[in-house]
Design a protein around this motif. Structure first.
Motif, PDB file in Angstrom:
ATOM      1  N   THR A  47       0.624  10.703  -0.726  1.00 59.77           N
ATOM      2  CA  THR A  47       1.971  11.007  -1.196  1.00 59.77           C
ATOM      3  C   THR A  47       2.489  10.039  -2.248  1.00 59.77           C
ATOM      4  O   THR A  47       3.373  10.386  -3.017  1.00 59.77           O
ATOM      5  N   GLU A  48       1.970   8.808  -2.296  1.00 58.34           N
ATOM      6  CA  GLU A  48       2.457   7.862  -3.301  1.00 58.34           C
ATOM      7  C   GLU A  48       1.410   6.795  -3.596  1.00 58.34           C
ATOM      8  O   GLU A  48       0.498   6.564  -2.812  1.00 58.34           O
ATOM      9  N   ARG A  49       1.570   6.164  -4.735  1.00 52.82           N
ATOM     10  CA  ARG A  49       0.667   5.082  -5.129  1.00 52.82           C
ATOM     11  C   ARG A  49       1.181   3.771  -4.564  1.00 52.82           C
ATOM     12  O   ARG A  49       2.356   3.621  -4.270  1.00 52.82           O
ATOM     13  N   GLY A  50       0.289   2.797  -4.474  1.00 51.72           N
ATOM     14  CA  GLY A  50       0.709   1.448  -4.106  1.00 51.72           C
ATOM     15  C   GLY A  50       1.446   0.812  -5.277  1.00 51.72           C
ATOM     16  O   GLY A  50       1.448   1.329  -6.392  1.00 51.72           O
ATOM     17  N   GLU A  51       2.092  -0.298  -5.041  1.00 51.19           N
ATOM     18  CA  GLU A  51       2.890  -0.941  -6.086  1.00 51.19           C
ATOM     19  C   GLU A  51       2.682  -2.445  -6.102  1.00 51.19           C
ATOM     20  O   GLU A  51       2.398  -3.047  -5.083  1.00 51.19           O
ATOM     21  N   ARG A  59      -0.804   7.344   2.151  1.00 52.96           N
ATOM     22  CA  ARG A  59      -1.969   8.120   1.719  1.00 52.96           C
ATOM     23  C   ARG A  59      -1.584   9.554   1.359  1.00 52.96           C
ATOM     24  O   ARG A  59      -0.950  10.257   2.131  1.00 52.96           O
ATOM     25  N   ALA A 102       0.850  -1.196   0.000  1.00 52.12           N
ATOM     26  CA  ALA A 102       0.000   0.000   0.000  1.00 52.12           C
ATOM     27  C   ALA A 102       0.882   1.242   0.000  1.00 52.12           C
ATOM     28  O   ALA A 102       1.942   1.259   0.630  1.00 52.12           O
ATOM     29  N   GLY A 103       0.448   2.271  -0.701  1.00 50.04           N
ATOM     30  CA  GLY A 103       1.188   3.529  -0.690  1.00 50.04           C
ATOM     31  C   GLY A 103       0.825   4.357   0.530  1.00 50.04           C
ATOM     32  O   GLY A 103      -0.164   4.108   1.208  1.00 50.04           O
TER      33      GLY A 103
END
Length: 56
Positions: A32-36, A30, A27-28
């Motif tokens: 600030t970044e996307r999950g991968e 919240r 999970a990213g």
């Protein structure tokens, strides 16, 4: 292959059973970044395929 194999025979069922896979998901943070998902590796090794042969 099911015509030639007995699913109750443990000597062959381990060779011709279902495959398996796994995924690691992160999970990213919240906002600030996307999950991968990654990296992904797919492959097989058929170098010993001649050891399993059913005459046609």
């Amino acid at each position: 292959m099911s015509r030639y194999l007995d699913p109750q025979d443990p000597s062959t069922s381990v060779l011709f059973a279902d495959g398996a896979g796994a995924a690691v998901v992160r999970a990213g943070v919240r906002g600030t970044e996307r999950g991968e998902i990654g990296p992904v590796t797919l492959g097989s090794d058929g170098s010993l395929a001649d050891l399993i042969h059913v005459p046609g």
